[in-house]
Motif scaffolding. Structure first.
Motif, short mmCIF file in Angstrom:
data_model
loop_
_atom_site.label_atom_id
_atom_site.label_comp_id
_atom_site.label_asym_id
_atom_site.label_seq_id
_atom_site.Cartn_x
_atom_site.Cartn_y
_atom_site.Cartn_z
N ARG A 77 3.47 -2.27 10.87
CA ARG A 77 2.33 -1.82 11.68
C ARG A 77 1.39 -1.00 10.81
O ARG A 77 1.82 -0.33 9.87
N GLU A 78 0.11 -1.04 11.16
CA GLU A 78 -0.87 -0.24 10.43
C GLU A 78 -0.95 1.18 10.96
O GLU A 78 -1.52 2.06 10.30
N THR A 79 -0.39 1.43 12.15
CA THR A 79 -0.35 2.77 12.73
C THR A 79 1.05 3.04 13.25
O THR A 79 1.78 2.11 13.60
N ASP A 95 0.40 -1.98 5.30
CA ASP A 95 -0.58 -3.05 5.43
C ASP A 95 0.17 -4.38 5.52
O ASP A 95 0.92 -4.72 4.60
N HIS A 120 -7.09 -11.08 7.95
CA HIS A 120 -6.97 -10.86 6.50
C HIS A 120 -7.60 -12.07 5.82
O HIS A 120 -7.03 -13.15 5.79
#
Length: 255
Positions: A77-79, A95, A120
């Motif tokens: 996860r990015e968060t 990332d 992406h």
């Protein structure tokens, strides 16, 4: 950065917002959409308990579903994750395009749902990393934005000249109202993407073949028809060129 020798179509993102009320006006369709996505994932997941890498992000809800099916999931996860966690899900903040922290051949399956590969833009690099972390015989399930969606967005923005370039472009990049850019794929482009990364395509299909207007009409009239609509979608015959706003593909890493 783009694939060497590729003809790139990219449209400047300087247009009014497109489809701002779409989510509200198509609420029943999106309920149907996510029910179909869950059913497709359920059919695709390994039958035996496996080690699964999920790159999809929280909206796709793939990690909890895979864990509930008995699999051990690493969720990139990015968060950070908030709320309750499953003991079978290991969240990692990173990332999704950079998987260097994962060992070669360490996963039985990879799920790249939620259009993560379209977000992406150098998708070749991400798919190559997916192929690296898959064990021989491992499989990947992915969802990408389609050329049908990309062309619809361009048409709404009145980019008519660019529409004529789409069939000749190997890479199609389309802006969204929030300023982000998405990469759109046709079936043959998706096949080449997987093959070039050493993966063997199993199948490509649209996320949904039933039109949003049809789904809205049926579910507005008969909300209890949702399971029947999902079954109809899963058994719908596919044409030579899958159409729909998103394409879903499954591929396997050769033993």
């Amino acid at each position: 950065m783009h694939p060497r020798g590729a003809a790139v179509l990219s449209i400047p993102a300087k247009h009014p917002a497109v489809g701002e009320s779409e989510s509200e006006s198509l609420a029943s369709y999106w309920t149907f959409y996510w029910a179909v996505a869950a059913a497709q994932l359920s059919r695709w997941l390994p039958r035996r308990p496996s080690r699964v890498l999920d790159l999809s992000g929280p909206q796709a809800r793939c990690a909890p579903q895979a864990a509930a099916a008995g699999h051990t999931v690493v969720e990139v996860r990015e968060t950070p994750r908030s709320g309750p966690r499953s003991r079978r899900v290991q969240p990692v903040v990173a990332d999704p395009a950079s998987l260097g922290f994962l060992a070669d051949g360490s996963f039985d399956a990879v799920v790249a749902e939620g259009r993560v590969l379209s977000r992406h833009l150098v998708t070749e690099n991400v798919v190559a990393e997916i192929a690296r972390v898959l064990r021989p015989g491992g499989r990947v399930l992915m969802c990408v934005d389609s050329l049908v969606l990309g062309m619809a967005i361009l048409a709404e923005q009145n980019f008519w000249a660019h529409l004529s370039d789409v069939p000749r472009s190997e890479v199609v990049l389309v802006p969204w109202p929030d300023g982000s850019i998405t990469r759109c794929f046709g079936a043959e482009q998706l096949r080449e993407l997987l093959t070039d990364s050493g993966l063997e395509l199993e199948w490509i299909r649209p996320r949904t073949t039933l039109s949003p207007s049809t789904v809205e009409h049926v579910l507005t009239t008969s909300p209890q028809a949702l399971p029947r609509l999902v079954r109809a979608e899963l058994t719908a015959p596919l044409g030579d060129e899958p159409v729909g706003i998103h394409l879903v593909a499954s591929a396997i890493k050769s033993p």
